[in-house]
Design a protein around this motif. Sequence first.
Motif, PDB file in Angstrom:
ATOM      1  N   ILE A 151       0.844  -1.201   0.000  1.00 28.04           N
ATOM      2  CA  ILE A 151       0.000   0.000   0.000  1.00 28.04           C
ATOM      3  C   ILE A 151       0.875   1.245   0.000  1.00 28.04           C
ATOM      4  CG2 ILE A 151      -1.676   1.349   1.351  1.00 28.04           C
ATOM      5  CD1 ILE A 151      -3.009  -1.203   2.211  1.00 28.04           C
TER       6      ILE A 151
ATOM      7  N   THR B 292      -7.998   3.277   9.188  1.00 28.31           N
ATOM      8  CA  THR B 292      -7.543   3.051  10.563  1.00 28.31           C
ATOM      9  C   THR B 292      -6.513   4.090  11.028  1.00 28.31           C
ATOM     10  OG1 THR B 292      -7.876   0.730  10.092  1.00 28.31           O
ATOM     11  CG2 THR B 292      -6.718   1.247  12.133  1.00 28.31           C
TER      12      THR B 292
ATOM     13  N   TYR C 182     -16.887   4.544  10.531  1.00 26.67           N
ATOM     14  CA  TYR C 182     -16.715   5.521   9.454  1.00 26.67           C
ATOM     15  C   TYR C 182     -17.191   4.944   8.133  1.00 26.67           C
ATOM     16  CZ  TYR C 182     -12.438   2.711   9.184  1.00 26.67           C
ATOM     17  OH  TYR C 182     -11.558   1.656   9.144  1.00 26.67           O
TER      18      TYR C 182
ATOM     19  N   GLU D 279      -4.064   0.722  -7.589  1.00 26.62           N
ATOM     20  CA  GLU D 279      -3.903  -0.703  -7.864  1.00 26.62           C
ATOM     21  C   GLU D 279      -4.283  -0.947  -9.309  1.00 26.62           C
ATOM     22  OE1 GLU D 279      -4.814  -3.586  -4.548  1.00 26.62           O
ATOM     23  OE2 GLU D 279      -6.397  -2.136  -4.210  1.00 26.62           O
TER      24      GLU D 279
ATOM     25  N   PHE E 223     -12.613   3.522  -3.796  1.00 24.75           N
ATOM     26  CA  PHE E 223     -13.653   2.620  -3.310  1.00 24.75           C
ATOM     27  C   PHE E 223     -14.114   3.119  -1.947  1.00 24.75           C
ATOM     28  CE2 PHE E 223     -10.854   0.452  -0.254  1.00 24.75           C
ATOM     29  CZ  PHE E 223      -9.603   0.767  -0.775  1.00 24.75           C
TER      30      PHE E 223
ATOM     31  N   PHE F 192     -12.214  -3.355  11.749  1.00 25.61           N
ATOM     32  CA  PHE F 192     -12.271  -4.009  10.433  1.00 25.61           C
ATOM     33  C   PHE F 192     -12.808  -3.009   9.428  1.00 25.61           C
ATOM     34  CE2 PHE F 192     -16.439  -4.785   8.535  1.00 25.61           C
ATOM     35  CZ  PHE F 192     -17.282  -4.336   9.543  1.00 25.61           C
ATOM     36  N   ALA F 193     -12.639  -3.335   8.148  1.00 23.48           N
ATOM     37  CA  ALA F 193     -13.275  -2.534   7.099  1.00 23.48           C
ATOM     38  C   ALA F 193     -13.721  -3.446   5.960  1.00 23.48           C
ATOM     39  CB  ALA F 193     -12.311  -1.485   6.569  1.00 23.48           C
TER      40      ALA F 193
ATOM     41  N   SER G 263     -15.499  -3.156   1.777  1.00 30.36           N
ATOM     42  CA  SER G 263     -15.843  -2.161   0.759  1.00 30.36           C
ATOM     43  C   SER G 263     -17.253  -2.412   0.243  1.00 30.36           C
ATOM     44  CB  SER G 263     -14.829  -2.138  -0.386  1.00 30.36           C
ATOM     45  OG  SER G 263     -14.993  -3.232  -1.243  1.00 30.36           O
TER      46      SER G 263
HETATM   47  P1  HAM Z   1      -7.828  -3.951   3.896  1.00 30.14           P
HETATM   48  O1  HAM Z   1      -7.835  -5.445   3.963  1.00 30.14           O
HETATM   49  O2  HAM Z   1      -6.707  -3.312   3.206  1.00 30.14           O
HETATM   50  O3  HAM Z   1      -7.905  -3.445   5.411  1.00 30.14           O
HETATM   51  O4  HAM Z   1      -9.161  -3.442   3.265  1.00 30.14           O
HETATM   52  C1  HAM Z   1     -10.417  -3.796   3.795  1.00 30.14           C
HETATM   53  C2  HAM Z   1     -11.393  -4.117   2.699  1.00 30.14           C
HETATM   54  O5  HAM Z   1     -11.453  -3.035   1.782  1.00 30.14           O
HETATM   55  C3  HAM Z   1     -11.018  -5.317   1.830  1.00 30.14           C
HETATM   56  O6  HAM Z   1     -11.396  -6.506   2.440  1.00 30.14           O
HETATM   57  C4  HAM Z   1     -11.835  -5.032   0.590  1.00 30.14           C
HETATM   58  O7  HAM Z   1     -13.193  -5.390   0.791  1.00 30.14           O
HETATM   59  C5  HAM Z   1     -11.788  -3.533   0.503  1.00 30.14           C
HETATM   60  N1  HAM Z   1     -10.806  -3.099  -0.516  1.00 30.14           N
HETATM   61  C6  HAM Z   1      -9.494  -2.941  -0.378  1.00 30.14           C
HETATM   62  N2  HAM Z   1      -8.944  -2.497  -1.529  1.00 30.14           N
HETATM   63  C7  HAM Z   1      -9.954  -2.359  -2.404  1.00 30.14           C
HETATM   64  C8  HAM Z   1     -10.051  -1.927  -3.768  1.00 30.14           C
HETATM   65  N3  HAM Z   1      -8.979  -1.523  -4.441  1.00 30.14           N
HETATM   66  N4  HAM Z   1     -11.270  -1.920  -4.359  1.00 30.14           N
HETATM   67  C9  HAM Z   1     -12.365  -2.310  -3.687  1.00 30.14           C
HETATM   68  N5  HAM Z   1     -12.343  -2.715  -2.407  1.00 30.14           N
HETATM   69  C10 HAM Z   1     -11.156  -2.749  -1.767  1.00 30.14           C
HETATM   70  C11 HAM Z   1      -7.968  -2.145   5.768  1.00 30.14           C
HETATM   71  O8  HAM Z   1      -8.145  -1.230   5.023  1.00 30.14           O
HETATM   72  C12 HAM Z   1      -7.892  -1.952   7.273  1.00 30.14           C
HETATM   73  N6  HAM Z   1      -7.919  -0.511   7.557  1.00 30.14           N
HETATM   74  C13 HAM Z   1      -9.029  -2.669   7.963  1.00 30.14           C
HETATM   75  C14 HAM Z   1      -8.980  -2.502   9.450  1.00 30.14           C
HETATM   76  C15 HAM Z   1      -9.704  -1.659  10.189  1.00 30.14           C
HETATM   77  N7  HAM Z   1      -8.175  -3.158  10.265  1.00 30.14           N
HETATM   78  C16 HAM Z   1      -8.376  -2.730  11.504  1.00 30.14           C
HETATM   79  N8  HAM Z   1      -9.294  -1.805  11.467  1.00 30.14           N
END
Ligand code: HAM
Length: 426
Positions: free
Chosen positions: A59, A82, A106, A114, A124, A305-306, A308
């Motif tokens: 990232i 986060t 949020y 990407e 997204f 967690f998050a 999309s």
């Molecule tokens: P992450 O796994 O990088 O975690 O992203 C979380 C979710 O965002 C993924 O499972 C996916 O559904 C969605 N996502 C990621 N990249 C894309 C993309 N390019 N297009 C569409 N959907 C996408 C996080 O972002 C952490 N901040 C989660 C977290 C919160 N961990 C602790 N607190």
Amino acid sequence: MIHLPRGTQDLLPGTTEKWQHVEAKFIELCRNFNYQEIRTPIFEHTELFQRGVGDTTDIVQKEMYTFQDRGDRTLTLRPEGTASVVRSFVQNKLFGQANQPQKLFYIGPMFRYERPQQGRWRQFVQFGIEALGSADPAIDAEVISLAMEIYKQLGLRSLKLVINTLGDQTSRENHRNALVEHFEPHKEELCSDCQVRLAQNPLRVLDCKKDREHPAMKTAPSILSYLTEEADAYFTKVKAFLDIMDISYHVDPNLVRGLDYYNHTAFEIMSDAEGFGAITTLAGGGRYNGLVEELGGPETPGIGFALSVERLLMALEAENIELPIDDALDSYVIAMGEKAELKTAELVNQLRQAGIQVDKDYQGKKFKAQFKAADRLKAKFVLILGENELAENKIEIKNMQTGEQVSISLPDIVSYLTEQIKKGGQ
Ligand code: HAM
């Protein structure tokens, strides 16, 4: 013609209603679980993500939209939520508030450069939650259950929850050493990124898409063999809470996640619906004790967690789930004749002020075409105001569901329609 940038999309009427529906569901669920909304800026100082998400992650190294502003600051469009939430938690001293843990949610756009493909966008929208200030394994289970619940309540069935622990610092160090020892003899066979990863952050090797099939991957040492007693006990408790909540899961010791801040619990939710596509991860999250300190705050545990919205909607489509969207309009007023037109404007205004949805024609359409328009808008009631009605201070109302048509005195129309709509809604 100017097109939108690669990896972005326009959401048009017909689709935005779906977004509003899932957004409302998420907010309702957060309310249920007592999470409150936080809104942070869409861009932050680049350093936040370098330190928060981690310098060695894909990232930060390859995917950030970073730019110099006119004041020569290096800013970045947030790639995730986060780090921003934790920055805000520290900056606004939320750790000093009476109610702890701070449970925040949020909704908002994230940006990652990407390679666009199905389910992978450059812009997204994530729904996310963060619980800051508790190291109770019960809250790990709470976060996972909220994540699962949103999919379940929207009707998804083909879900797979995968969990793992990344252990505490000692577990991680021991595991790290074991990984280096394991992969070192194969170093030359690994991709160039992994050769760097091996030196900087060997855990990332397990997450490599290019080297996934390398035989050394399958025999790589598992974190589960390097857990300290405390980390092992913590994971056991998380699993016990999931069991008691009847949430089934698979433990995958290779689940490492793509961001650096994790320790202890890590999890992902996948769709195993047929035809979902190559990318199956719907949501991801985990514990990040240490991140608050890293960003200048007091020692505070955290988990979140998050997901999309794009992938959530893809999963609904793959399972043929129609969202119960009510796009019908309460009423439509048809005017016939010039005199009626002025009265119609007044009436429409009155109805709107009374909270009744209503529209009228603005294109000089003939009666029949106006009726068609009302039909297209799924108007529940069509109000017809002609010269005759006007002379008698009356209006015709057609109930489009029953076909019944009545004549109502104009001054009674608001109360009559309010009553009818209330009845219809029951
Ligand atoms: P992450 O796994 O990088 O975690 O992203 C979380 C979710 O965002 C993924 O499972 C996916 O559904 C969605 N996502 C990621 N990249 C894309 C993309 N390019 N297009 C569409 N959907 C996408 C996080 O972002 C952490 N901040 C989660 C977290 C919160 N961990 C602790 N607190």
